[in-house]
Design a protein around this motif. Structure first.
Motif, PDB file in Angstrom:
ATOM      1  N   LEU A 165      52.189 -44.797   3.910  1.00  0.00           N
ATOM      2  CA  LEU A 165      51.653 -43.455   3.679  1.00  0.00           C
ATOM      3  C   LEU A 165      52.481 -42.423   4.430  1.00  0.00           C
ATOM      4  O   LEU A 165      52.664 -42.523   5.647  1.00  0.00           O
ATOM      5  N   ARG A 166      52.953 -41.392   3.696  1.00  0.00           N
ATOM      6  CA  ARG A 166      53.758 -40.326   4.278  1.00  0.00           C
ATOM      7  C   ARG A 166      53.258 -38.986   3.742  1.00  0.00           C
ATOM      8  O   ARG A 166      52.885 -38.879   2.568  1.00  0.00           O
ATOM      9  N   PHE A 167      53.262 -37.946   4.579  1.00  0.00           N
ATOM     10  CA  PHE A 167      52.958 -36.612   4.068  1.00  0.00           C
ATOM     11  C   PHE A 167      53.994 -35.619   4.565  1.00  0.00           C
ATOM     12  O   PHE A 167      54.483 -35.721   5.698  1.00  0.00           O
ATOM     13  N   LEU A 168      54.364 -34.677   3.690  1.00  0.00           N
ATOM     14  CA  LEU A 168      55.367 -33.678   4.024  1.00  0.00           C
ATOM     15  C   LEU A 168      54.767 -32.664   4.990  1.00  0.00           C
ATOM     16  O   LEU A 168      53.693 -32.112   4.740  1.00  0.00           O
ATOM     17  N   VAL A 211      56.348 -36.481   7.710  1.00  0.00           N
ATOM     18  CA  VAL A 211      57.796 -36.537   7.504  1.00  0.00           C
ATOM     19  C   VAL A 211      58.274 -35.150   7.088  1.00  0.00           C
ATOM     20  O   VAL A 211      57.502 -34.331   6.581  1.00  0.00           O
ATOM     21  N   THR A 212      59.562 -34.895   7.318  1.00  0.00           N
ATOM     22  CA  THR A 212      60.110 -33.574   7.030  1.00  0.00           C
ATOM     23  C   THR A 212      61.359 -33.676   6.164  1.00  0.00           C
ATOM     24  O   THR A 212      62.083 -34.684   6.224  1.00  0.00           O
ATOM     25  N   LEU A 213      61.596 -32.636   5.387  1.00  0.00           N
ATOM     26  CA  LEU A 213      62.818 -32.510   4.595  1.00  0.00           C
ATOM     27  C   LEU A 213      63.813 -31.560   5.262  1.00  0.00           C
ATOM     28  O   LEU A 213      64.832 -31.224   4.667  1.00  0.00           O
ATOM     29  N   GLY A 214      63.512 -31.109   6.465  1.00  0.00           N
ATOM     30  CA  GLY A 214      64.399 -30.177   7.158  1.00  0.00           C
ATOM     31  C   GLY A 214      63.714 -28.842   7.405  1.00  0.00           C
ATOM     32  O   GLY A 214      62.535 -28.667   7.111  1.00  0.00           O
ATOM     33  N   PRO A 215      64.451 -27.863   7.903  1.00  0.00           N
ATOM     34  CA  PRO A 215      63.847 -26.599   8.334  1.00  0.00           C
ATOM     35  C   PRO A 215      63.535 -25.618   7.213  1.00  0.00           C
ATOM     36  O   PRO A 215      62.809 -24.648   7.426  1.00  0.00           O
ATOM     37  N   ARG A 216      64.076 -25.822   6.022  1.00  0.00           N
ATOM     38  CA  ARG A 216      63.856 -24.855   4.940  1.00  0.00           C
ATOM     39  C   ARG A 216      62.463 -25.031   4.348  1.00  0.00           C
ATOM     40  O   ARG A 216      61.966 -26.149   4.198  1.00  0.00           O
ATOM     41  N   VAL A 217      61.830 -23.928   3.985  1.00  0.00           N
ATOM     42  CA  VAL A 217      60.497 -23.950   3.380  1.00  0.00           C
ATOM     43  C   VAL A 217      60.652 -24.003   1.862  1.00  0.00           C
ATOM     44  O   VAL A 217      61.093 -23.021   1.241  1.00  0.00           O
ATOM     45  N   LEU A 218      60.314 -25.132   1.277  1.00  0.00           N
ATOM     46  CA  LEU A 218      60.445 -25.324  -0.168  1.00  0.00           C
ATOM     47  C   LEU A 218      59.133 -25.006  -0.865  1.00  0.00           C
ATOM     48  O   LEU A 218      58.046 -25.147  -0.290  1.00  0.00           O
ATOM     49  N   ARG A 219      59.224 -24.602  -2.115  1.00  0.00           N
ATOM     50  CA  ARG A 219      58.036 -24.314  -2.904  1.00  0.00           C
ATOM     51  C   ARG A 219      57.210 -25.581  -3.112  1.00  0.00           C
ATOM     52  O   ARG A 219      57.705 -26.699  -2.991  1.00  0.00           O
TER      53      ARG A 219
END
Length: 236
Positions: A165-168, A211-219
């Protein structure tokens, strides 16, 4: 390459039957004729060679040929659980997730969800999303159509048992999405504005790891597709 058509199961070699309305319209738009080849798949795996047997004004009959055990699913099984984004963004999200080979999609009603659905309207939207997933598989060559589950309230929803289980998240303890386990993954992503603090706490209590995709805020529609792409491509 013959046109690909999704037909409800079961398909069987030697069977002759009328295509469902959507598939029949597709054949008519392409102006196929009796004897022309098509590829049929029922969404459960594999595909069948087939030929147009009869063209009517509103109906199209096909004759099913040999079965081919072709599977184009990603090596990693990923299930998306999503706070439903507004407008037609969910349509786009379902289409792209199906193209990438998502195993299933669970739409969720969350505290910050803009789109509110219930009753018959929710059922119609679920059927609409399921048809988008099937059409995406026709286009991309996928032979397993992901199930789009009925809309669920996040407060009552339970994730797939036995999955990682992972959440952004942008929480300080969020770690990079990759590397990821080889086991099936449930990836949770919030709507516009993200999950509320109470929902984040519930996700953690269910066993979801941030978990993260990096510092940018994606839609809201971009983040889960970016994460799904990373997970399935890394496993290929």
């Amino acid at each position: 390459m013959p046109p690909r058509l999704h037909c409800p199961p079961p398909l069987q070699e030697g069977a002759v039957f009328d295509l469902p309305p959507a598939a029949a319209r597709h054949v008519q738009v392409l102006r196929l004729q009796p004897g022309d080849e098509v590829t049929l798949f029922d969404g459960t795996g594999g595909e069948w060679q087939a030929q147009v047997a009869k063209m009517g004004r509103a109906d199209v009959a096909v004759r099913v040929g040999a079965y081919r055990a072709i599977d184009r699913q990603p090596a990693r099984e990923v299930h998306l659980a999503l706070g439903v984004p507004a407008n037609d963004r969910m349509d786009w999200l379902v289409e792209k997730a199906a193209e990438l080979g998502v195993a299933s999609i669970q739409p969720l009603a969350t505290e910050r969800s803009v789109l509110r659905l219930s009753g018959e309207r929710a059922q119609r939207r679920q059927a609409h999303w399921q048809s988008i997933a099937a059409a995406a598989c026709e286009q991309c060559g996928g032979n397993r159509v992901p199930v789009v589950h009925a809309l669920a309230e996040f407060a009552q929803w339970q994730p797939l048992a036995g999955a990682a289980l992972r959440f952004l998240s942008f929480d300080a303890d969020a770690r990079p999405l990759l590397p990821a386990p080889a086991a099936p993954i449930v990836l949770l992503s919030g709507p516009e504005g993200g999950l509320s603090p109470a929902e984040t706490q519930r996700a953690r209590s269910l066993g979801f790891e941030p978990v993260t995709l990096g510092p940018r805020v994606l839609r809201a529609e971009t983040a889960p597709i970016a994460a799904l792409s990373a997970l399935v491509l890394a496993a290929s």
